[in-house]
Design an enzyme around this catalytic site. Structure first.
Site, PDB file in Angstrom:
ATOM      1  N   ASP A  39      -0.146   5.184   1.120  1.00  0.00           N
ATOM      2  CA  ASP A  39      -0.405   6.084   2.247  1.00  0.00           C
ATOM      3  C   ASP A  39      -0.527   5.311   3.550  1.00  0.00           C
ATOM      4  OD1 ASP A  39      -0.521   8.869   1.556  1.00  0.00           O
ATOM      5  OD2 ASP A  39      -2.220   8.396   0.272  1.00  0.00           O
ATOM      6  N   ASP A  73       0.870  -1.165   0.000  1.00  0.00           N
ATOM      7  CA  ASP A  73       0.000   0.000   0.000  1.00  0.00           C
ATOM      8  C   ASP A  73       0.918   1.230   0.000  1.00  0.00           C
ATOM      9  OD1 ASP A  73      -2.330   1.691   0.533  1.00  0.00           O
ATOM     10  OD2 ASP A  73      -1.557   1.803   2.579  1.00  0.00           O
TER      11      ASP A  73
END
Length: 237
Positions: A16, A14
């Site tokens: 953020d 991922d």
């Protein structure tokens, strides 16, 4: 502190909350949007919206249903993350602890024809590339953004696509995530999941049922092998 080692064909990150911290800009963007959408509850949104595509958040919290308007507002929101991230003394968009050391071990293996890691983000491509550039993080050839899938996290589509573009099976991948929605996405895709305690509480992460929970990527050691990557996880309890 339990230590677990395993080998995977690819790593799916991922962005953020996993590689970068854009909290300052996200807060600024929602505060800006409250000027146009005065009924939104910024505090409530910040506690629940992380890891979900901007278009999905704007549809849910701002009531925007028109597809073209959603795209325009999503672009404006993500531009605001960058532009407001340093306003009022905010820290800006920064690289999270452990990321530099982790990626230096695998940086050279981010290119086709045999990439061993990818980024699968709920952000749009334009914003994500800006955030990675600001944080000084290399961009891998396999890069799945919000507009690349019909269904974002918590659906498995982002991680299934990431594994496919790496040329491997999702069941032979590990996902690194900070948000419950992303952990559920990785689980649904059939990947191992490593949850990071960077944006959510342990209780919130445990409810999503990750395989491992660590403080951040400083608790993960990566070693590039002739085939695949060895992952060593130093779990926190």
């Amino acid at each position: 502190m339990p230590v677990t080692a395993f080998v995977v064909d690819a790593l799916l990150f991922d962005m953020d909350g996993t590689l970068v911290d854009s909290t300052a800009g996200v807060v600024g963007a929602w505060e800006l949007f409250r000027e146009k959408y005065p009924t939104i509850d910024v505090h409530n949104i910040l506690s629940s919206a992380h890891g979900i595509r901007t278009v999905d958040n704007l549809r849910s919290h701002c009531g925007i249903q028109d597809t073209d308007e959603l795209e325009r507002e999503a672009q404006r929101f993500e531009e605001a993350i960058v532009s407001t991230s340093k306003e009022g003394g905010r820290q800006g968009i920064i690289r999270l602890p452990g990321v530099a050391d982790a990626l230096v071990q695998i940086a050279a293996a981010r290119h086709h024809p045999n990439p061993v890691w990818a980024i699968c983000t709920s952000a749009t491509r334009t914003y994500a590339l800006s955030a990675l550039r600001i944080a000084g993080i290399p961009v891998p050839d396999v890069f799945v953004a919000a507009e690349d899938v019909k269904k974002g996290k918590p659906f498995p589509d982002p991680y299934l696509l990431g594994a496919k573009q790496c040329g491997v099976k999702a069941k032979n991948c590990v996902v690194f995530e900070d948000a419950p929605s992303g952990i559920r996405s990785g689980n649904e895709a059939g990947c191992k999941t490593v949850a990071l305690l960077t944006t959510h509480s342990r209780t919130q992460l445990e409810q999503a049922k990750p395989d491992f929970i660590v403080k951040d990527l400083s608790k993960v050691t990566l070693k590039l092998l002739e085939k695949g990557v060895e992952v060593i996880v130093h779990e926190d309890y």
